[in-house]
Structures are given as structure tokens and as C-alpha cells.
Design a protein around this motif. Structure first.
Motif, mmCIF file in Angstrom:
data_model
loop_
_atom_site.group_PDB
_atom_site.id
_atom_site.type_symbol
_atom_site.label_atom_id
_atom_site.label_comp_id
_atom_site.label_asym_id
_atom_site.label_seq_id
_atom_site.Cartn_x
_atom_site.Cartn_y
_atom_site.Cartn_z
ATOM 1 N N LEU A 87 -36.028 11.877 -37.940
ATOM 2 C CA LEU A 87 -34.835 12.332 -37.228
ATOM 3 C C LEU A 87 -33.608 11.805 -37.963
ATOM 4 C CD1 LEU A 87 -36.109 11.401 -33.649
ATOM 5 C CD2 LEU A 87 -36.367 13.601 -34.835
ATOM 6 N N TYR A 88 -32.846 12.685 -38.564
ATOM 7 C CA TYR A 88 -31.697 12.269 -39.363
ATOM 8 C C TYR A 88 -30.440 12.258 -38.498
ATOM 9 C CZ TYR A 88 -34.879 13.000 -43.248
ATOM 10 O OH TYR A 88 -35.964 12.926 -44.089
ATOM 11 N N GLY A 89 -29.679 11.171 -38.619
ATOM 12 C CA GLY A 89 -28.474 11.022 -37.822
ATOM 13 C C GLY A 89 -27.261 10.757 -38.694
ATOM 14 N N PRO A 90 -26.070 10.764 -38.100
ATOM 15 C CA PRO A 90 -24.838 10.518 -38.858
ATOM 16 C C PRO A 90 -24.742 9.069 -39.308
ATOM 17 C CG PRO A 90 -24.372 10.597 -36.513
ATOM 18 C CD PRO A 90 -25.823 10.979 -36.671
ATOM 19 N N ARG A 91 -24.049 8.852 -40.406
ATOM 20 C CA ARG A 91 -23.783 7.504 -40.921
ATOM 21 C C ARG A 91 -25.063 6.701 -41.124
ATOM 22 N NH1 ARG A 91 -18.431 5.858 -37.274
ATOM 23 N NH2 ARG A 91 -17.180 7.678 -37.857
ATOM 24 N N ASN A 92 -26.089 7.393 -41.603
ATOM 25 C CA ASN A 92 -27.371 6.753 -41.924
ATOM 26 C C ASN A 92 -28.052 6.112 -40.721
ATOM 27 O OD1 ASN A 92 -27.596 7.036 -44.980
ATOM 28 N ND2 ASN A 92 -25.549 6.151 -44.743
ATOM 29 N N ARG A 93 -27.744 6.599 -39.536
ATOM 30 C CA ARG A 93 -28.433 6.112 -38.346
ATOM 31 C C ARG A 93 -29.598 7.054 -38.045
ATOM 32 N NH1 ARG A 93 -26.011 1.889 -36.344
ATOM 33 N NH2 ARG A 93 -23.780 1.577 -36.631
ATOM 34 N N ASP A 94 -30.644 6.887 -38.816
ATOM 35 C CA ASP A 94 -31.812 7.744 -38.661
ATOM 36 C C ASP A 94 -32.722 7.227 -37.551
ATOM 37 O OD1 ASP A 94 -30.872 9.257 -40.766
ATOM 38 O OD2 ASP A 94 -32.053 8.170 -42.263
ATOM 39 N N GLY A 95 -33.489 8.130 -36.994
ATOM 40 C CA GLY A 95 -34.459 7.774 -35.962
ATOM 41 C C GLY A 95 -35.837 8.278 -36.355
ATOM 42 N N TYR A 96 -36.818 7.914 -35.570
ATOM 43 C CA TYR A 96 -38.198 8.297 -35.860
ATOM 44 C C TYR A 96 -38.926 8.416 -34.536
ATOM 45 C CZ TYR A 96 -43.100 7.376 -37.168
ATOM 46 O OH TYR A 96 -44.456 7.420 -37.309
ATOM 47 N N ALA A 129 -32.402 8.624 -19.772
ATOM 48 C CA ALA A 129 -32.574 9.935 -19.139
ATOM 49 C C ALA A 129 -32.823 11.017 -20.193
ATOM 50 C CB ALA A 129 -31.344 10.288 -18.306
ATOM 51 N N ILE A 130 -32.158 10.906 -21.326
ATOM 52 C CA ILE A 130 -32.372 11.865 -22.417
ATOM 53 C C ILE A 130 -33.818 11.815 -22.883
ATOM 54 C CG2 ILE A 130 -31.829 12.328 -24.848
ATOM 55 C CD1 ILE A 130 -28.949 11.406 -24.209
ATOM 56 N N LEU A 131 -34.339 10.604 -23.105
ATOM 57 C CA LEU A 131 -35.701 10.467 -23.600
ATOM 58 C C LEU A 131 -36.731 10.930 -22.567
ATOM 59 C CD1 LEU A 131 -35.293 7.051 -25.451
ATOM 60 C CD2 LEU A 131 -35.469 9.326 -26.476
ATOM 61 N N GLU A 132 -36.480 10.638 -21.302
ATOM 62 C CA GLU A 132 -37.380 11.109 -20.249
ATOM 63 C C GLU A 132 -37.372 12.639 -20.190
ATOM 64 O OE1 GLU A 132 -39.497 9.416 -18.719
ATOM 65 O OE2 GLU A 132 -38.789 7.381 -18.291
ATOM 66 N N VAL A 159 -40.512 21.234 -31.150
ATOM 67 C CA VAL A 159 -40.489 19.842 -30.685
ATOM 68 C C VAL A 159 -39.526 19.031 -31.548
ATOM 69 C CG1 VAL A 159 -41.854 17.723 -30.469
ATOM 70 C CG2 VAL A 159 -42.811 19.905 -29.709
ATOM 71 N N HIS A 160 -39.584 19.233 -32.867
ATOM 72 C CA HIS A 160 -38.705 18.495 -33.777
ATOM 73 C C HIS A 160 -37.235 18.813 -33.511
ATOM 74 C CE1 HIS A 160 -36.841 17.748 -37.875
ATOM 75 N NE2 HIS A 160 -37.277 16.564 -37.497
ATOM 76 N N THR A 161 -36.929 20.071 -33.233
ATOM 77 C CA THR A 161 -35.549 20.464 -32.938
ATOM 78 C C THR A 161 -35.034 19.748 -31.688
ATOM 79 O OG1 THR A 161 -35.842 22.642 -33.948
ATOM 80 C CG2 THR A 161 -34.042 22.411 -32.363
ATOM 81 N N LEU A 162 -35.862 19.683 -30.656
ATOM 82 C CA LEU A 162 -35.471 18.999 -29.427
ATOM 83 C C LEU A 162 -35.279 17.509 -29.672
ATOM 84 C CD1 LEU A 162 -34.997 19.066 -26.377
ATOM 85 C CD2 LEU A 162 -37.474 18.866 -26.053
ATOM 86 N N LEU A 163 -36.189 16.889 -30.424
ATOM 87 C CA LEU A 163 -36.073 15.465 -30.735
ATOM 88 C C LEU A 163 -34.805 15.180 -31.541
ATOM 89 C CD1 LEU A 163 -39.787 14.735 -31.690
ATOM 90 C CD2 LEU A 163 -38.563 13.734 -29.748
ATOM 91 N N THR A 164 -34.496 16.055 -32.477
ATOM 92 C CA THR A 164 -33.295 15.868 -33.298
ATOM 93 C C THR A 164 -32.040 15.953 -32.448
ATOM 94 O OG1 THR A 164 -34.384 16.739 -35.276
ATOM 95 C CG2 THR A 164 -31.980 16.779 -35.245
ATOM 96 N N ALA A 165 -31.987 16.933 -31.547
ATOM 97 C CA ALA A 165 -30.829 17.067 -30.656
ATOM 98 C C ALA A 165 -30.670 15.823 -29.796
ATOM 99 C CB ALA A 165 -30.985 18.301 -29.775
ATOM 100 N N ALA A 166 -31.790 15.295 -29.296
ATOM 101 C CA ALA A 166 -31.739 14.080 -28.480
ATOM 102 C C ALA A 166 -31.236 12.899 -29.306
ATOM 103 C CB ALA A 166 -33.121 13.776 -27.914
ATOM 104 N N HIS A 167 -31.736 12.774 -30.531
ATOM 105 C CA HIS A 167 -31.320 11.661 -31.392
ATOM 106 C C HIS A 167 -29.825 11.736 -31.695
ATOM 107 C CE1 HIS A 167 -31.442 8.566 -34.413
ATOM 108 N NE2 HIS A 167 -30.947 9.400 -35.319
ATOM 109 N N LEU A 168 -29.323 12.923 -31.981
ATOM 110 C CA LEU A 168 -27.895 13.074 -32.271
ATOM 111 C C LEU A 168 -27.045 12.705 -31.058
ATOM 112 C CD1 LEU A 168 -27.931 16.385 -34.349
ATOM 113 C CD2 LEU A 168 -27.551 14.056 -35.197
ATOM 114 N N GLN A 169 -27.521 13.064 -29.858
ATOM 115 C CA GLN A 169 -26.772 12.698 -28.658
ATOM 116 C C GLN A 169 -26.809 11.187 -28.442
ATOM 117 O OE1 GLN A 169 -24.675 14.126 -26.994
ATOM 118 N NE2 GLN A 169 -24.500 13.119 -25.005
#
Length: 226
Positions: A111-120, A6-9, A140-150
């Protein structure tokens, strides 16, 4: 939101207002690469032929864009990639291959995440993103980063230990490859209803109700090797 899909959609719907016409998100295991076979990929509206080639012709392992994006990003467009890799013939060849298959007007995001769990993430647009006004791609990058962190936070949930049967493990691995219930039924020579039964059991064990969350939690627990 507590449902990764749902987050990605939601993100894709918001980015369509900025002209997005295709979206792919790579969730990477800690210390792994966005092009690793262990990386889960969620995609919408990329040409089906491209998606097949990315897997069956091993475009994934050849893809230089995540490396360029993390090195020179966090946002990478087609023209910037050409400039940074002007002396790297394999990169130029890959960019030409993308254009040959109609993949143009794109931007990639680290997309940088905690504990080296990065996304792209990669996104195709109806217009050339190199010509966007200042701040448009950054939004767009800010929104993607927020989604990745969640999604990282959701991944951290669930049981610390989960045991799956051999068949549940098989179904989960095919789910992580993006296969539908009917596809999995054909591959495993069982009925779609049986697949749905196994899927419900997997969801119960991983404490979720969607495929993406199940996949990322399974990656965290080492239950799948995509």
C-alpha cells in the motif's frame, strides 16, 4: 471517516464478502520497514498463537513477505511467493512455518502512501486466492489502498506538538502493542479506571477518539517507539 479503527473495521467487513477470514494491517513510519518494531499492527481473526509468535518469537523481523510484496507485487499470494523465492531457503522455511501454524490461503498487499508513508496488509481467505477470478484481489487492493490513504490523511491531522507525561507515554506505548485497558492495568500495576483516565487524556492531546488514530499520530510525532 475520521476514525482509523472504524475505517479498518469497515474494510474488513467489506472484504469478508470476498471470503476474507483474517486481516492484518501494518502502518509504517516514513522510510521504515513493515517489519520494524516501530510499525503499528492492527489485526483481526488471525490465530492468537500466531499473533504471539509474531511478537515474542520475533517472527516480525524474519517475515520476508512484505519485502517480496513490495518487490514483486503489489499483490502477493502464497503460490507467487513460492515461485519468486524458489532459490531463497529462508523464505521457503518461513512459508513452511506459516503452514505449520495454519496460516494458509493468504494474500499480501503493498500500500503506497504520500511522503513515503507506505503500508502493508495481509489477508486470509476461506478459499485459495490464487484461484480467484480476475479482478477480485485487485478490488480488495483498491479498497485497502483507499483506506491507507485516508489513514495517512488522518495521521497528518492533530497538533504539531504534543507533550505527554511519563505515565501517559507508557500507556500509549502499550496501546500501540495492542494491549487492552485491563492488560495495561496489570502491567503497570494500576487500576483499569486509571488507565481509562490516562487514555482519555491521550485522546484529548492527540485529538482523536480511537486507539489506532492515537497510535499513528504518536508515530508521526515520535512519541512512541513500538
Amino acid at each position: 471517516m475520521s476514525d482509523c479503527e472504524a475505517i479498518l473495521e469497515y474494510v474488513y467487513a467489506a472484504c469478508r464478502e470476498e471470503g476474507a477470514v483474517g486481516f492484518a494491517y501494518h502502518f509504517t513510519s516514513a522510510f521504515d520497514s513493515p517489519t520494524s518494531k516501530r510499525t503499528a499492527i492492527w489485526a483481526r481473526d488471525y490465530p492468537l498463537e500466531h499473533q504471539k509468535l509474531y511478537v515474542t518469537e520475533d517472527w516480525r523481523s524474519q517475515d520476508p513477505l512484505p519485502r517480496l510484496t513490495f518487490k514483486h507485487g503489489p499483490i502477493m499470494t502464497r503460490n507467487r511467493a513460492r515461485r519468486f523465492a524458489r532459490r531463497e531457503r529462508p523464505v521457503q522455511n518461513f512459508l513452511e512455518l506459516l503452514e505449520k501454524h495454519g496460516i494458509d490461503r493468504w494474500a499480501c498487499f503493498a500500500l503506497y502512501g504520500p511522503r513515503n508513508r507506505d503500508g502493508y496488509a495481509s489477508m486470509r481467505f476461506s478459499e485459495e486466492p490464487d484461484g480467484f477470478d480476475d479482478g477480485r484481489l485487485e478490488s480488495v487492493h483498491t479498497l485497502l489502498t483507499a483506506a491507507h490513504l485516508q489513514i495517512c490523511a488522518i495521521m497528518a491531522g492533530g497538533s504539531a506538538s504534543v507533550t505527554l507525561s511519563d505515565r501517559e507515554h507508557e500507556v500509549l506505548e502499550w496501546m500501540g502493542q495492542g494491549k487492552s485497558s485491563s492488560d495495561i492495568a496489570t502491567i503497570l500495576a494500576i487500576s483499569p479506571e486509571t488507565v481509562r483516565t490516562y487514555t482519555r487524556r491521550i485522546y484529548d492531546k492527540l485529538q482523536t477518539n480511537d486507539r489506532v488514530t492515537a497510535t499513528v499520530r504518536a508515530l508521526k510525532l515520535g512519541l512512541v517507539d513500538l
